[in-house]
Design a protein around this motif. Sequence first.
Motif, mmCIF file in Angstrom:
data_model
loop_
_atom_site.group_PDB
_atom_site.id
_atom_site.type_symbol
_atom_site.label_atom_id
_atom_site.label_comp_id
_atom_site.label_asym_id
_atom_site.label_seq_id
_atom_site.Cartn_x
_atom_site.Cartn_y
_atom_site.Cartn_z
ATOM 1 N N GLU A 1 -0.403 -18.160 38.788
ATOM 2 C CA GLU A 1 0.222 -17.522 39.489
ATOM 3 C C GLU A 1 1.631 -17.904 39.820
ATOM 4 O OE1 GLU A 1 -1.088 -13.788 40.838
ATOM 5 O OE2 GLU A 1 -1.266 -14.206 38.838
ATOM 6 N N THR A 2 1.618 -19.450 39.991
ATOM 7 C CA THR A 2 2.729 -20.161 40.345
ATOM 8 C C THR A 2 3.983 -20.171 39.308
ATOM 9 O OG1 THR A 2 1.476 -21.300 42.008
ATOM 10 C CG2 THR A 2 3.703 -22.114 41.340
ATOM 11 N N PRO A 3 5.080 -19.709 39.756
ATOM 12 C CA PRO A 3 6.126 -19.945 38.644
ATOM 13 C C PRO A 3 6.466 -21.322 38.326
ATOM 14 C CG PRO A 3 6.706 -18.445 40.512
ATOM 15 C CD PRO A 3 5.499 -19.321 40.931
ATOM 16 N N CYS A 4 6.761 -21.665 36.982
ATOM 17 C CA CYS A 4 7.178 -22.813 36.598
ATOM 18 C C CYS A 4 8.279 -23.674 37.059
ATOM 19 C CB CYS A 4 7.513 -22.727 35.089
ATOM 20 S SG CYS A 4 5.981 -22.536 34.031
ATOM 21 N N LEU B 1 -6.349 -18.664 29.197
ATOM 22 C CA LEU B 1 -6.072 -17.759 30.156
ATOM 23 C C LEU B 1 -4.367 -17.738 30.407
ATOM 24 C CD1 LEU B 1 -8.789 -18.012 32.847
ATOM 25 C CD2 LEU B 1 -8.043 -15.885 31.482
ATOM 26 N N ALA B 2 -3.760 -19.128 30.174
ATOM 27 C CA ALA B 2 -2.471 -19.566 30.381
ATOM 28 C C ALA B 2 -1.703 -19.145 29.046
ATOM 29 C CB ALA B 2 -2.177 -21.034 30.853
ATOM 30 N N GLY B 3 -2.243 -18.984 27.931
ATOM 31 C CA GLY B 3 -1.550 -18.573 26.794
ATOM 32 C C GLY B 3 -1.483 -19.507 25.748
ATOM 33 N N ALA B 4 -2.532 -20.219 25.660
ATOM 34 C CA ALA B 4 -2.817 -21.195 24.332
ATOM 35 C C ALA B 4 -2.797 -20.486 23.154
ATOM 36 C CB ALA B 4 -3.968 -22.505 24.628
ATOM 37 N N LEU B 5 -2.162 -21.088 22.074
ATOM 38 C CA LEU B 5 -2.554 -20.342 20.837
ATOM 39 C C LEU B 5 -3.763 -20.786 20.270
ATOM 40 C CD1 LEU B 5 1.231 -20.370 19.426
ATOM 41 C CD2 LEU B 5 -0.021 -18.804 21.091
ATOM 42 N N ASP B 6 -4.198 -21.754 20.210
ATOM 43 C CA ASP B 6 -5.347 -22.214 19.460
ATOM 44 C C ASP B 6 -5.895 -23.496 20.118
ATOM 45 O OD1 ASP B 6 -7.290 -22.323 17.539
ATOM 46 O OD2 ASP B 6 -5.822 -22.216 15.770
ATOM 47 N N VAL B 7 -7.271 -23.511 19.759
ATOM 48 C CA VAL B 7 -8.078 -24.863 20.262
ATOM 49 C C VAL B 7 -8.713 -25.382 19.049
ATOM 50 C CG1 VAL B 7 -9.906 -25.573 21.545
ATOM 51 C CG2 VAL B 7 -8.430 -23.774 22.668
ATOM 52 N N PHE B 8 -8.642 -26.794 18.881
ATOM 53 C CA PHE B 8 -9.118 -27.462 17.560
ATOM 54 C C PHE B 8 -10.146 -28.395 18.105
ATOM 55 C CE2 PHE B 8 -4.570 -26.963 16.896
ATOM 56 C CZ PHE B 8 -4.513 -26.052 15.508
ATOM 57 N N TYR B 9 -11.198 -28.658 17.189
ATOM 58 C CA TYR B 9 -12.286 -29.357 17.528
ATOM 59 C C TYR B 9 -12.805 -30.185 16.401
ATOM 60 C CZ TYR B 9 -13.987 -27.037 21.778
ATOM 61 O OH TYR B 9 -14.092 -26.593 23.315
ATOM 62 N N ILE B 10 -13.138 -31.219 16.278
ATOM 63 C CA ILE B 10 -13.972 -31.930 15.114
ATOM 64 C C ILE B 10 -15.493 -31.386 15.217
ATOM 65 C CG2 ILE B 10 -14.726 -33.965 13.959
ATOM 66 C CD1 ILE B 10 -11.756 -33.504 13.630
ATOM 67 N N ALA C 1 6.599 -20.782 28.513
ATOM 68 C CA ALA C 1 8.099 -20.614 29.215
ATOM 69 C C ALA C 1 9.173 -21.233 28.637
ATOM 70 C CB ALA C 1 7.984 -20.484 30.700
ATOM 71 N N ARG C 2 8.938 -22.250 28.178
ATOM 72 C CA ARG C 2 9.986 -22.989 27.417
ATOM 73 C C ARG C 2 10.190 -22.780 25.984
ATOM 74 N NH1 ARG C 2 7.506 -27.258 29.958
ATOM 75 N NH2 ARG C 2 7.042 -28.231 27.894
ATOM 76 N N GLY C 3 9.449 -21.905 25.442
ATOM 77 C CA GLY C 3 9.327 -21.383 24.005
ATOM 78 C C GLY C 3 8.576 -22.496 23.070
ATOM 79 N N VAL C 4 7.827 -23.133 23.841
ATOM 80 C CA VAL C 4 7.046 -23.996 22.949
ATOM 81 C C VAL C 4 5.519 -23.350 22.622
ATOM 82 C CG1 VAL C 4 5.879 -26.446 23.079
ATOM 83 C CG2 VAL C 4 8.265 -26.098 24.154
ATOM 84 N N ASN C 5 5.052 -23.794 21.577
ATOM 85 C CA ASN C 5 3.644 -23.081 21.210
ATOM 86 C C ASN C 5 2.716 -24.120 21.697
ATOM 87 O OD1 ASN C 5 4.550 -20.942 19.962
ATOM 88 N ND2 ASN C 5 4.840 -21.892 17.893
ATOM 89 N N PRO C 6 1.707 -24.065 22.582
ATOM 90 C CA PRO C 6 0.915 -24.745 23.160
ATOM 91 C C PRO C 6 -0.437 -24.718 22.492
ATOM 92 C CG PRO C 6 1.248 -22.920 24.656
ATOM 93 C CD PRO C 6 1.722 -22.734 23.345
ATOM 94 N N TYR C 7 -1.014 -25.986 21.929
ATOM 95 C CA TYR C 7 -2.477 -26.077 21.243
ATOM 96 C C TYR C 7 -3.151 -27.150 22.063
ATOM 97 C CZ TYR C 7 0.072 -23.772 17.313
ATOM 98 O OH TYR C 7 0.754 -23.041 16.792
ATOM 99 N N VAL C 8 -4.363 -26.844 22.144
ATOM 100 C CA VAL C 8 -5.328 -27.836 22.816
ATOM 101 C C VAL C 8 -6.310 -28.425 21.657
ATOM 102 C CG1 VAL C 8 -7.304 -27.724 24.487
ATOM 103 C CG2 VAL C 8 -5.492 -26.224 24.567
ATOM 104 N N VAL C 9 -6.416 -29.604 22.062
ATOM 105 C CA VAL C 9 -7.309 -30.731 21.246
ATOM 106 C C VAL C 9 -8.594 -30.873 22.206
ATOM 107 C CG1 VAL C 9 -7.885 -32.707 20.360
ATOM 108 C CG2 VAL C 9 -5.616 -31.864 19.633
ATOM 109 N N ALA C 10 -9.685 -30.331 21.966
ATOM 110 C CA ALA C 10 -10.714 -30.293 22.801
ATOM 111 C C ALA C 10 -11.919 -31.176 22.353
ATOM 112 C CB ALA C 10 -11.054 -29.043 23.394
ATOM 113 N N THR C 11 -11.897 -32.183 21.495
ATOM 114 C CA THR C 11 -13.172 -32.849 20.758
ATOM 115 C C THR C 11 -13.491 -33.881 21.711
ATOM 116 O OG1 THR C 11 -12.248 -32.404 18.639
ATOM 117 C CG2 THR C 11 -13.835 -33.887 18.847
ATOM 118 N N GLY C 12 -12.671 -34.402 22.490
ATOM 119 C CA GLY C 12 -13.112 -35.485 23.363
ATOM 120 C C GLY C 12 -13.398 -35.248 24.953
ATOM 121 N N GLY C 13 -13.908 -36.031 25.637
ATOM 122 C CA GLY C 13 -14.233 -35.719 27.057
ATOM 123 C C GLY C 13 -15.621 -35.095 27.281
ATOM 124 N N TYR C 14 -15.672 -34.900 28.623
ATOM 125 C CA TYR C 14 -16.686 -34.329 29.053
ATOM 126 C C TYR C 14 -17.076 -32.976 28.609
ATOM 127 C CZ TYR C 14 -16.452 -38.524 32.040
ATOM 128 O OH TYR C 14 -16.295 -39.794 32.691
#
Length: 246
Positions: A243-246, A162-171, A136-149
Amino acid sequence: NAAREGIVPEVWSRLAPDDPRQEEAERGPVERLVEFAVADPERCCAELNTVAKVAKRWPALFRRVRAALYASDTGAGRLAARALEGAFCRALAKLGVSTEECAAEVKVVPGLGRDFSRSLGELARAVARDVKCAKARGVNPYVVATGGYKPESTFAVVAAYLAGALDVFYIHESFRDVVSLGLLPIDLHPAARQVARGEGEPEDLAKAWGVDPHHLVELGVLAEEARRRTLAPHIAALIDALETPC
C-alpha cells in the motif's frame, strides 16, 4: 559447496544463529569465495545455478539487470551474500551473457535465520516493496527462489506475486533444470486491505471469507492480544509494503 573444496570450514553451513563462530564466519574469505563462484557459477550454489540456467535460456532478460540479494541475519549469511554480490555480474560475463547494465545489492533481512515470525514480515516487506517499485520504474521483476529456507521462500514468492512479479524460477530437484512458475495474477482480498487501512474490523475479514474469527487466529491470519484481534504482524507488514507508495 565451497566447504567441500576446503575454502571455508564445513561447519559454517550448519552453525546455529547464536553460535559465537558466526562472527568468525562473517570475516571469512570473501574474495576466495567470489573467485570460486565466478569460476563455475552453476556449481557454486543454488542461487547462481538458477541464474546461470535462466540466463542461458532467456539471455534477453539480462540486458539490464539489478539483483537484490536477501540475506540471512547471521555471520555466515552475510558472508555468502557478499560473495554472491561480488560474483553476480562477473559470473554472467563468464557465461557469455551480454549485459549493458549490471548490479547486485545485498539486503540483510532483520531476524532472518533467527526469528521466524519477525523475519516473515521483514522479508515480505522487502520483497514486495522491491518488486512493486521496480514495476513502477518500468522494470520487469523476476524471482529466483531455489535457495534459502523453504517456509520463508514460499512467503517471499507470495509477496512477490502480490506485488506484481512476472515469474518465479527454481531448479527442480528431480529434473535438475530450471523451471518457471509463470505469471500468477493474484491479489489480496479487498477486506484484508480495508482492515489494514483501519476501515474495517478483523471480524469483517472473517465474515468475508466465511471463516470463524477464532479459526483465523489459529491459521495465523489474525493475532489476538488482550482480547483484541488484529492482523498478524507478517501479513500487516506485507499489506503495508503493497500500500505504501514508492
